[in-house]
Design an enzyme around this catalytic site. Structure first.
Site, PDB file in Angstrom:
ATOM      1  N   GLY A  11       9.742  23.888  14.760  1.00  9.07           N
ATOM      2  CA  GLY A  11      10.446  25.116  14.362  1.00  9.07           C
ATOM      3  C   GLY A  11      10.345  25.370  12.873  1.00  9.07           C
ATOM      4  O   GLY A  11       9.520  24.755  12.170  1.00  9.07           O
ATOM      5  N   GLN A  44      16.377  36.150  17.141  1.00 12.76           N
ATOM      6  CA  GLN A  44      16.470  37.603  16.916  1.00 12.76           C
ATOM      7  C   GLN A  44      17.118  37.911  15.574  1.00 12.76           C
ATOM      8  O   GLN A  44      16.840  38.912  14.943  1.00 12.76           O
ATOM      9  CB  GLN A  44      17.291  38.252  18.031  1.00 12.76           C
ATOM     10  CG  GLN A  44      16.632  38.223  19.376  1.00 12.76           C
ATOM     11  CD  GLN A  44      17.500  38.849  20.454  1.00 12.76           C
ATOM     12  OE1 GLN A  44      18.518  39.487  20.183  1.00 12.76           O
ATOM     13  NE2 GLN A  44      17.093  38.665  21.694  1.00 12.76           N
ATOM     14  N   GLY A  45      18.065  37.041  15.188  1.00 13.66           N
ATOM     15  CA  GLY A  45      18.742  37.253  13.908  1.00 13.66           C
ATOM     16  C   GLY A  45      17.744  37.028  12.789  1.00 13.66           C
ATOM     17  O   GLY A  45      16.631  36.550  13.014  1.00 13.66           O
ATOM     18  N   ARG A 273      32.032  34.495  15.379  1.00 10.97           N
ATOM     19  CA  ARG A 273      31.465  34.382  16.720  1.00 10.97           C
ATOM     20  C   ARG A 273      32.375  33.708  17.740  1.00 10.97           C
ATOM     21  O   ARG A 273      32.444  34.122  18.889  1.00 10.97           O
ATOM     22  CB  ARG A 273      30.199  33.557  16.613  1.00 10.97           C
ATOM     23  CG  ARG A 273      29.024  34.282  17.135  1.00 10.97           C
ATOM     24  CD  ARG A 273      27.790  33.543  16.783  1.00 10.97           C
ATOM     25  NE  ARG A 273      26.892  34.473  16.145  1.00 10.97           N
ATOM     26  CZ  ARG A 273      25.706  34.146  15.689  1.00 10.97           C
ATOM     27  NH1 ARG A 273      25.281  32.909  15.784  1.00 10.97           N
ATOM     28  NH2 ARG A 273      24.942  35.059  15.143  1.00 10.97           N
ATOM     29  N   LEU A 371      18.195  30.027   9.987  1.00 10.00           N
ATOM     30  CA  LEU A 371      16.809  30.087   9.498  1.00 10.00           C
ATOM     31  C   LEU A 371      16.802  29.735   8.010  1.00 10.00           C
ATOM     32  O   LEU A 371      15.907  29.043   7.511  1.00 10.00           O
ATOM     33  CB  LEU A 371      16.194  31.468   9.742  1.00 10.00           C
ATOM     34  CG  LEU A 371      15.975  31.881  11.216  1.00 10.00           C
ATOM     35  CD1 LEU A 371      15.281  33.246  11.303  1.00 10.00           C
ATOM     36  CD2 LEU A 371      15.171  30.853  12.007  1.00 10.00           C
TER      37      LEU A 371
HETATM   38  C1  SIN Z   1      21.993  36.812  16.628  1.00 10.11           C
HETATM   39  O1  SIN Z   1      21.031  37.503  16.321  1.00 10.11           O
HETATM   40  O2  SIN Z   1      23.038  37.225  17.071  1.00 10.11           O
HETATM   41  C2  SIN Z   1      21.838  35.336  16.434  1.00 10.11           C
HETATM   42  C3  SIN Z   1      21.508  35.040  15.063  1.00 10.11           C
HETATM   43  C4  SIN Z   1      22.083  33.753  14.636  1.00 10.11           C
HETATM   44  O3  SIN Z   1      22.528  32.963  15.461  1.00 10.11           O
HETATM   45  O4  SIN Z   1      22.155  33.513  13.423  1.00 10.11           O
END
Ligand code: SIN
Length: 524
Positions: A11, A44-45, A273, A371
Site C-alpha cells: 500500500g 475514496q478519501g 465518524r 494516506l
Molecule cells: C471516506 O472517504 O469516507 C474514507 C476516507 C477515510 O477513511 O479517511
C-alpha cells in the site's frame, strides 16, 4: 536470498518507503494478492493537509485530537500535521496532479470532524488509485515485487533475537525463504476480520499476527473505526460511500426522509465518524433503513466516479438520489507498537501504516489522515534506514520454536469468525458478548507451527490470533472512547484514558499512556 529491506505489503506506506530508500539498496516487496489490490488502491478519501489560506497545522492538530478522543501521541500528531503540506508539495513536484477547483487552485474537500476544507483528491473519489499508480510509477526499475505471496513466518535469529527474514508461500504451495537486514510489515488493518467492511477482504491483520507470534508488543487493538456509510445492496455491503459525499452536501435520512443527524451533534452529518456510525447502527437495529440523500449534489457522477460505478454495478439508481447505507469496519487505530520511526520491540522488525500503532490517530482516526500517515512514516522510516551503517548480517537461520503440543481443534470457517467479530466486537460491545467471543476463540490453539499447513488454514489461524487480540483488549477497556463503545461503560474513564493495553507472548500489560512509545525500551 538476502535483501537490505523486505517489505511485506504494497500500500501507500510500503510504496513510499520503497521509493525513498537509497538507490543501491536491494529491496523486496511481498504482497498477498497484487500490488493493485489493497486498501490504498480502493481509498475514496483523499489526503488531509493544512494547505488552505484559512488553515494551519495547529487547526489540523486540534481536529485530529478532538476526533480521536484525546488518546494520541501528541508529538507524533504535531509532526504529522506539520509535514502534511510538504508531502503534498513533494507529490506535486513529482508530477502527481490533484483535482483543481474553478479558481485554478487545488480543490480542498470537507470531511467529518474537520474544521476547515483540507482534503486534496485526485480523480474525484479515486484518490487512492491515483496515488498508488503514481507511487508505482516512481519506483526504481529493479524493485523486486512478488505478488500472491502469503508471508506466514518471521524468522528470528535465536542468538541475537533479531528478525532476519520471512517465510512465504506462493499460490502453488511452494515455500520461499528470504533474508534481509530490515523486515518491514505494512499489511494494513483488520477489516477482513469483519462481516461488513469497506476493506479489501484480504486485509485480515496478518502483520499483527506475524509480529505477535515473533514476540512483538501489540497495543490497543480495541480501537477500530466503523465507517457509517457503506453502500448496501441486496442486504450486503458492496463498497464505500465516501464521507466526501456528506462533505459535498449529502444528508443522512431515514425511511421517512427525516434527517438522521439533526440534533445529535453540532457538526450534524459531519460529526466524528464513530458518532455517525453509532446513530446509523442504532436506527438500523430498530428496523429503519438509512440513506444518503444526494439530490443536492451537482454533477454527482463526475465528482464521484467510483461510487457511481459501485451503484451501477449493484442496481442502485443514482438518479433516485437516495443511496442505501450501513456501517462497517473501516480502520484500525491500534496495532503493532512502534517508536517514532517505526521500530517494533523486536530488533530488525518495523511496522508502517495501518499495521502500526504510531499514536497519531488516538482512539478514532480523523478522515483522510491515513494516506497522510502512510506518506509521512514511509518517508521517515526510509530516511532512518538510509542513515544506518552497513553491517554484515550474521545469523544462524532457525525458525521460531513452537512447543505447544495441545491437540488442535478443527478450524472454524473464516466467515464464522467474521460474523462473530461483527456481532461481539463490532460497533457496540458488551462485556458479556466479548467474553463469549474470546471463550469461543480460545477453543482454537493458534500457538502452532504453520509450515506444512494449507494457505487457507494458515490464514484462518492468523485471523483467529488477531481476533483474540481484539477481543481481549476490547474486554479489558472498561470505558467508551472514540470508536470503542462499551454498552455498560458509556463514558470515558480517567484511568483508562491514561492506559495502553499491551499484549505480547509474555502476557497482557496495562501501561501508563504518558510513557510514549519512543520512550519504551526497544530491543529489551
Ligand atoms: C471516506 O472517504 O469516507 C474514507 C476516507 C477515510 O477513511 O479517511
Amino acid at each position: 536470498m538476502t535483501y537490505h529491506c523486505i517489505i511485506v505489503g504494497g500500500g501507500i506506506a510500503a510504496l513510499q518507503l520503497a521509493h525513498h530508500l537509497k538507490q543501491d539498496m536491494k529491496i523486496l516487496v511481498l504482497v498477498k494478492k497484487t500490488i493493485r489490490s489493497g486498501n490504498t488502491y480502493r481509498a475514496q478519501g483523499g489526503i488531509a493537509a493544512a494547505i488552505g489560506k484559512d488553515d494551519s497545522p495547529t487547526l489540523h492538530y486540534e481536529d485530529t485530537i478532538r476526533a480521536g478522543g484525546d488518546f494520541h501521541n501528541y508529538k507524533e500528531v504535531a509532526n504529522l500535521v506539520k509535514e502534511g503540506p510538504t508531502l503534498i508539495e513533494e507529490l506535486l513536484q513529482q508530477g502527481l496532479s490533484f483535482d483543481h477547483g474553478s479558481d485554478g487552485r487545488i480543490a480542498l474537500g470537507m470531511e467529518g470532524a474537520h474544521s476547515r476544507n483540507r482534503i486534496v483528491h485526485c480523480g474525484g473519489d479515486s484518490s487512492g488509485k491515483w496515488v498508488a499508480e503514481h507511487l508505482i510509477r516512481m519506483q526504481k526499475p529493479d524493485l523486486d515485487i512478488r505478488e500472491n505471496r502469503f508471508v506466514f513466518e518471521l524468522i528470528i535469529d535465536p542468538s541475537s533475537k533479531r528478525c532476519i527474514g520471512v517465510k512465504a508461500i506462493d499460490e502453488d504451495g511452494h515455500i520461499e525463504t528470504y533474508y534481509g537486514r530490515h523486515i518491514i510489515l505494512a499489511t494494513g488493518g483488520v477489516g477482513g476480520l469483519y462481516e461488513h467492511t469497506s476493506n479489501d477482504p484480504s486485509i485480515t491483520g496478518d502483520g499483527i499476527a506475524l509480529a505477535y507470534r515473533a514476540g512483538a508488543d501489540i497495543v490497543d487493538m480495541e480501537f477500530i473505526q466503523f465507517h457509517p456509510t457503506l453502500l448496501t445492496g441486496d442486504n450486503r455491503m458492496v463498497g464505500l460511500v465516501s464521507e466526501a459525499v456528506r462533505g459535498a452536501g449529502g444528508r443522512l435520512v431515514d425511511n421517512a426522509g427525516r434527517p438522521v443527524m439533526e440534533g445529535k451533534h453540532p457538526l450534524g452529518d459531519l460529526a466524528p465518524r464513530h458518532i455517525v456510525a453509532h446513530e446509523v447502527f442504532r436506527l438500523r437495529a430498530q428496523g429503519e433503513e438509512v440513506f444518503i440523500d444526494i439530490s443536492s449534489i451537482d454533477n454527482f457522477q463526475k465528482q464521484f466516479p467510483t461510487i457511481t460505478e459501485l451503484c451501477e454495478g449493484n442496481g442502485i439508481l443514482i438518479k433516485k438520489g437516495m443511496l442505501p447505507v450501513a456501517p462497517g469496519c473501516h480502520f484500525l487505530m491500534g496495532g503493532i507498537a512502534v517508536d517514532s520511526v517505526g521500530r517494533t520491540t523486536v530488533l530488525g522488525l518495523y511496522a508502517l501504516g495501518e499495521t502500526a500503532a504510531t499514536g497519531v490517530h488516538g482512539a478514532n482516526r480523523l478522515a483522510s489522515n491515513s494516506l497522510l500517515e502512510g506518506l509521512y512514516y514511509g518517508r521517515k522510516l526510509a530516511l532512518f534506514l538510509n542513515e544506518l551503517p552497513e553491517e554484515l548480517l550474521l545469523f544462524e537461520p532457525d525458525s521460531q520454536m513452537w512447543t505447544n503440543s495441545i491437540a488442535e481443534a478443527a478450524l472454524p470457517m473464516q466467515d464464522e469468525i467474521r460474523r462473530k467479530m461483527m456481532q461481539h466486537a463490532g460497533i457496540i460491545r458488551s462485556g458479556a458478548g466479548l467474553e463469549e467471543l474470546f471463550q469461543w476463540l480460545d477453543r482454537y490453539n493458534c500457538d502452532v507451527p504453520l509450515e506444512g499447513k494449507s494457505i487457507s488454514d494458515m490464514q484462518t489461524i492468523f485471523m483467529l490470533q488477531t481476533a483474540k487480540l481484539i477481543a481481549k483488549s476490547a474486554f479489558l477497556r472498561e470505558e467508551s472512547r472514540g470508536a470503542h463503545i462499551r454498552e455498560e461503560f458509556p463514558a470515558e474513564s480517567r484511568h483508562f484514558g491514561n492506559t495502553h493495553i499491551i499484549q505480547s507472548r509474555n502476557g497482557i500489560e496495562m501501561r501508563d499512556r504518558h510513557r510514549e512509545y519512543d520512550q519504551i525500551t526497544i530491543y529489551a
